[in-house]
Scaffold this motif. Structure first.
Motif, PDB file in Angstrom:
ATOM      1  N   PRO A 108       0.778  -1.246   0.000  1.00 10.44           N
ATOM      2  CA  PRO A 108       0.000   0.000   0.000  1.00 10.44           C
ATOM      3  C   PRO A 108       0.806   1.289   0.000  1.00 10.44           C
ATOM      4  CG  PRO A 108      -0.100  -1.064   2.145  1.00 10.44           C
ATOM      5  CD  PRO A 108       0.586  -2.025   1.232  1.00 10.44           C
ATOM      6  N   LEU A 109       2.052   1.266   0.467  1.00  9.69           N
ATOM      7  CA  LEU A 109       2.768   2.528   0.637  1.00  9.69           C
ATOM      8  C   LEU A 109       2.956   3.302  -0.669  1.00  9.69           C
ATOM      9  CD1 LEU A 109       4.010   4.461   2.601  1.00  9.69           C
ATOM     10  CD2 LEU A 109       6.169   3.190   2.455  1.00  9.69           C
ATOM     11  N   PRO A 110       3.426   2.690  -1.776  1.00 12.01           N
ATOM     12  CA  PRO A 110       3.563   3.476  -3.017  1.00 12.01           C
ATOM     13  C   PRO A 110       2.244   4.084  -3.488  1.00 12.01           C
ATOM     14  CG  PRO A 110       4.783   1.411  -3.189  1.00 12.01           C
ATOM     15  CD  PRO A 110       3.954   1.316  -1.945  1.00 12.01           C
ATOM     16  N   VAL A 111       1.151   3.354  -3.307  1.00 13.74           N
ATOM     17  CA  VAL A 111      -0.171   3.865  -3.712  1.00 13.74           C
ATOM     18  C   VAL A 111      -0.582   5.015  -2.797  1.00 13.74           C
ATOM     19  CG1 VAL A 111      -2.596   3.258  -4.044  1.00 13.74           C
ATOM     20  CG2 VAL A 111      -0.797   1.602  -4.617  1.00 13.74           C
ATOM     21  N   LEU A 112      -0.278   4.862  -1.519  1.00 14.76           N
ATOM     22  CA  LEU A 112      -0.622   5.879  -0.529  1.00 14.76           C
ATOM     23  C   LEU A 112       0.153   7.174  -0.771  1.00 14.76           C
ATOM     24  CD1 LEU A 112      -2.427   5.974   2.054  1.00 14.76           C
ATOM     25  CD2 LEU A 112      -0.380   5.397   3.369  1.00 14.76           C
ATOM     26  N   LEU A 113       1.380   7.052  -1.262  1.00 14.82           N
ATOM     27  CA  LEU A 113       2.217   8.222  -1.488  1.00 14.82           C
ATOM     28  C   LEU A 113       2.006   8.869  -2.848  1.00 14.82           C
ATOM     29  CD1 LEU A 113       5.575   6.968   0.079  1.00 14.82           C
ATOM     30  CD2 LEU A 113       3.834   8.447   1.104  1.00 14.82           C
ATOM     31  N   ASP A 114       1.208   8.249  -3.690  1.00 17.05           N
ATOM     32  CA  ASP A 114       0.886   8.825  -5.000  1.00 17.05           C
ATOM     33  C   ASP A 114      -0.252   9.828  -4.813  1.00 17.05           C
ATOM     34  OD1 ASP A 114       0.036   9.419  -7.591  1.00 17.05           O
ATOM     35  OD2 ASP A 114       0.399   7.392  -8.333  1.00 17.05           O
ATOM     36  N   GLN A 115       0.070  11.095  -4.872  1.00 20.48           N
ATOM     37  CA  GLN A 115      -0.904  12.149  -4.567  1.00 20.48           C
ATOM     38  C   GLN A 115      -2.074  12.178  -5.551  1.00 20.48           C
ATOM     39  OE1 GLN A 115      -1.136  14.151  -1.832  1.00 20.48           O
ATOM     40  NE2 GLN A 115       0.468  12.778  -1.110  1.00 20.48           N
ATOM     41  N   ASN A 125      -3.918   9.670  -6.346  1.00 19.64           N
ATOM     42  CA  ASN A 125      -4.964   8.882  -5.709  1.00 19.64           C
ATOM     43  C   ASN A 125      -5.660   9.674  -4.609  1.00 19.64           C
ATOM     44  OD1 ASN A 125      -4.418   6.466  -7.216  1.00 19.64           O
ATOM     45  ND2 ASN A 125      -2.627   6.129  -5.922  1.00 19.64           N
ATOM     46  N   ILE A 126      -4.868  10.397  -3.836  1.00 19.62           N
ATOM     47  CA  ILE A 126      -5.427  11.162  -2.720  1.00 19.62           C
ATOM     48  C   ILE A 126      -6.280  12.324  -3.220  1.00 19.62           C
ATOM     49  CG2 ILE A 126      -4.885  12.372  -0.578  1.00 19.62           C
ATOM     50  CD1 ILE A 126      -4.119   9.313  -0.780  1.00 19.62           C
ATOM     51  N   ALA A 174     -14.589   0.352   0.767  1.00 16.49           N
ATOM     52  CA  ALA A 174     -13.158   0.054   0.769  1.00 16.49           C
ATOM     53  C   ALA A 174     -12.896  -1.171   1.629  1.00 16.49           C
ATOM     54  CB  ALA A 174     -12.373   1.253   1.295  1.00 16.49           C
ATOM     55  N   ILE A 175     -12.087  -2.087   1.126  1.00 13.65           N
ATOM     56  CA  ILE A 175     -11.822  -3.334   1.827  1.00 13.65           C
ATOM     57  C   ILE A 175     -10.326  -3.504   2.083  1.00 13.65           C
ATOM     58  CG2 ILE A 175     -11.696  -4.666  -0.324  1.00 13.65           C
ATOM     59  CD1 ILE A 175     -13.103  -6.986   1.210  1.00 13.65           C
ATOM     60  N   SER A 176     -10.000  -4.208   3.152  1.00  9.25           N
ATOM     61  CA  SER A 176      -8.629  -4.568   3.512  1.00  9.25           C
ATOM     62  C   SER A 176      -7.783  -3.332   3.801  1.00  9.25           C
ATOM     63  CB  SER A 176      -8.019  -5.443   2.419  1.00  9.25           C
ATOM     64  OG  SER A 176      -6.762  -5.948   2.806  1.00  9.25           O
ATOM     65  N   SER A 177      -6.732  -3.097   3.016  1.00  8.25           N
ATOM     66  CA  SER A 177      -5.851  -1.949   3.261  1.00  8.25           C
ATOM     67  C   SER A 177      -6.334  -0.660   2.607  1.00  8.25           C
ATOM     68  CB  SER A 177      -4.434  -2.270   2.765  1.00  8.25           C
ATOM     69  OG  SER A 177      -4.466  -2.674   1.402  1.00  8.25           O
ATOM     70  N   ALA A 178      -7.381  -0.734   1.789  1.00  6.16           N
ATOM     71  CA  ALA A 178      -7.861   0.455   1.076  1.00  6.16           C
ATOM     72  C   ALA A 178      -8.323   1.591   1.986  1.00  6.16           C
ATOM     73  CB  ALA A 178      -8.979   0.072   0.108  1.00  6.16           C
ATOM     74  N   PRO A 179      -8.844   1.320   3.212  1.00  2.00           N
ATOM     75  CA  PRO A 179      -9.193   2.451   4.083  1.00  2.00           C
ATOM     76  C   PRO A 179      -8.018   3.385   4.390  1.00  2.00           C
ATOM     77  CG  PRO A 179     -10.335   0.502   4.835  1.00  2.00           C
ATOM     78  CD  PRO A 179      -9.384   0.049   3.752  1.00  2.00           C
ATOM     79  N   LEU A 180      -6.771   2.909   4.191  1.00  5.98           N
ATOM     80  CA  LEU A 180      -5.628   3.811   4.345  1.00  5.98           C
ATOM     81  C   LEU A 180      -5.754   5.011   3.407  1.00  5.98           C
ATOM     82  CD1 LEU A 180      -2.758   1.170   4.457  1.00  5.98           C
ATOM     83  CD2 LEU A 180      -3.335   2.743   6.329  1.00  5.98           C
ATOM     84  N   LEU A 181      -6.187   4.760   2.176  1.00  7.66           N
ATOM     85  CA  LEU A 181      -6.363   5.839   1.208  1.00  7.66           C
ATOM     86  C   LEU A 181      -7.460   6.799   1.661  1.00  7.66           C
ATOM     87  CD1 LEU A 181      -6.156   3.764  -2.097  1.00  7.66           C
ATOM     88  CD2 LEU A 181      -4.457   5.394  -1.267  1.00  7.66           C
ATOM     89  N   LEU A 182      -8.548   6.233   2.190  1.00  3.55           N
ATOM     90  CA  LEU A 182      -9.635   7.084   2.677  1.00  3.55           C
ATOM     91  C   LEU A 182      -9.151   7.944   3.840  1.00  3.55           C
ATOM     92  CD1 LEU A 182     -12.673   4.607   2.699  1.00  3.55           C
ATOM     93  CD2 LEU A 182     -11.835   6.046   0.831  1.00  3.55           C
ATOM     94  N   GLY A 183      -8.334   7.345   4.705  1.00  4.24           N
ATOM     95  CA  GLY A 183      -7.817   8.088   5.847  1.00  4.24           C
ATOM     96  C   GLY A 183      -6.929   9.239   5.419  1.00  4.24           C
ATOM     97  N   LYS A 184      -6.012   8.983   4.499  1.00  3.09           N
ATOM     98  CA  LYS A 184      -5.101  10.056   4.064  1.00  3.09           C
ATOM     99  C   LYS A 184      -5.852  11.155   3.333  1.00  3.09           C
ATOM    100  CE  LYS A 184      -0.621  11.041   2.122  1.00  3.09           C
ATOM    101  NZ  LYS A 184       0.569  10.561   1.394  1.00  3.09           N
ATOM    102  N   ALA A 185      -6.955  10.790   2.660  1.00  2.39           N
ATOM    103  CA  ALA A 185      -7.744  11.793   1.935  1.00  2.39           C
ATOM    104  C   ALA A 185      -8.739  12.522   2.835  1.00  2.39           C
ATOM    105  CB  ALA A 185      -8.482  11.122   0.778  1.00  2.39           C
ATOM    106  N   GLY A 186      -8.789  12.156   4.125  1.00  2.00           N
ATOM    107  CA  GLY A 186      -9.654  12.857   5.063  1.00  2.00           C
ATOM    108  C   GLY A 186     -11.094  12.391   5.101  1.00  2.00           C
ATOM    109  N   LEU A 187     -11.368  11.203   4.552  1.00  2.00           N
ATOM    110  CA  LEU A 187     -12.747  10.725   4.493  1.00  2.00           C
ATOM    111  C   LEU A 187     -13.175   9.973   5.757  1.00  2.00           C
ATOM    112  CD1 LEU A 187     -12.117  11.306   1.436  1.00  2.00           C
ATOM    113  CD2 LEU A 187     -13.679   9.457   0.898  1.00  2.00           C
ATOM    114  N   LEU A 188     -12.228   9.698   6.661  1.00  2.00           N
ATOM    115  CA  LEU A 188     -12.561   8.907   7.853  1.00  2.00           C
ATOM    116  C   LEU A 188     -12.746   9.760   9.104  1.00  2.00           C
ATOM    117  CD1 LEU A 188     -10.170   5.840   7.395  1.00  2.00           C
ATOM    118  CD2 LEU A 188     -12.567   6.066   6.701  1.00  2.00           C
ATOM    119  N   GLU A 189     -12.573  11.051   8.995  1.00  2.00           N
ATOM    120  CA  GLU A 189     -12.728  11.917  10.164  1.00  2.00           C
ATOM    121  C   GLU A 189     -14.170  11.867  10.678  1.00  2.00           C
ATOM    122  OE1 GLU A 189     -10.399  13.416  11.810  1.00  2.00           O
ATOM    123  OE2 GLU A 189      -8.829  12.826  10.382  1.00  2.00           O
ATOM    124  N   GLY A 190     -14.308  11.530  11.959  1.00  2.00           N
ATOM    125  CA  GLY A 190     -15.631  11.457  12.561  1.00  2.00           C
ATOM    126  C   GLY A 190     -16.456  10.266  12.122  1.00  2.00           C
TER     127      GLY A 190
END
Length: 217
Positions: free
Chosen positions: A74-81, A83-84, A100-116
């Motif tokens: 997930p790290l290279p995908v997470l660091l590709d802006q 996607n974010i 989002a399943i498995s590690s995909a919520p990491l992307l949602l978190g970095k994009a700010g979709l998981l706040e609250g």
């Protein structure tokens, strides 16, 4: 019926969303794949997929859900802006179902979709410590969580994930639609299959056309 969008990135897990996409196919729901670029994307199991459209061609009014498969690395995908930036447009909820399943919520978190929001995931704790992009306050240690327009799941819950997403987009699918075969008594009659009457005439016409084409080739 609105379409389903699937977000693709390098080493995505096709297996984790295959039940969901098969469900869409069964019910006649069109699937469109999107990625950061126009180049082919390789899945974690070495299938090469040519995305239908780049992110900038996404039109929210055409879709009722967005699927995010898990990621082997997930790290290279997470660091590709790219996607974010694509995901940031979905902050604040809305009617679009984001699943989002498995590690995909990491992307949602970095994009700010998981706040609250309440959510789950399938990410190693050590990775979460090294890259704290998901708010710990909303984490629920279970296999599937639905919170508003957001559906998240652990990777092993791919069947339950498919059923949950299907129901949220209006498909009539039971919880056990992709349940395993063990723990149940089966008979030979259970493995005799018939086309529904409303499809039989159409199927016969198609078969006849294939036979005629073969004869003339």
């Amino acid at each position: 019926m609105k379409k389903a969008a699937v977000m693709l990135y390098p080493l995505f897990s096709m297996q984790e969303i295959s039940c969901t996409t098969e469900l869409f196919k069964f019910y006649g729901k069109e699937i469109v794949t999107f990625s950061a670029g126009r180049e082919p994307v390789q899945s974690e199991d070495s299938f090469t997929i040519l995305p239908d459209r780049p992110f900038e061609a996404f039109c929210r009014e055409d879709f009722d859900c967005l699927l995010l498969p898990g990621i082997w690395e997930p790290l290279p995908v997470l660091l590709d802006q790219r996607n974010i930036r694509f995901l940031e447009q979905f902050r604040g909820g809305g009617s679009l179902i984001i699943a989002a399943i498995s590690s995909a919520p990491l992307l949602l978190g970095k994009a700010g979709l998981l706040e609250g929001r309440r959510f789950t995931h399938g990410v190693f704790e050590e990775f979460l410590d090294a890259f704290p992009v998901m708010p710990r306050a909303g984490m629920v240690r279970t296999y599937l969580v639905e919170d508003g327009n957001l559906i998240t799941a652990y990777s092993g819950a791919f069947r339950e994930f498919a059923a949950a997403v299907g129901r949220r987009v209006g498909l009539d699918c039971p919880d056990a639609i992709f349940s395993d075969m063990s723990g149940k008594t089966w008979t030979e009659e259970d493995f005799i299959f018939h086309l529904p009457p409303e499809l039989l005439e159409e199927a016969r016409a198609f078969w006849d056309s294939c036979i005629e084409a073969e004869k003339s080739s």
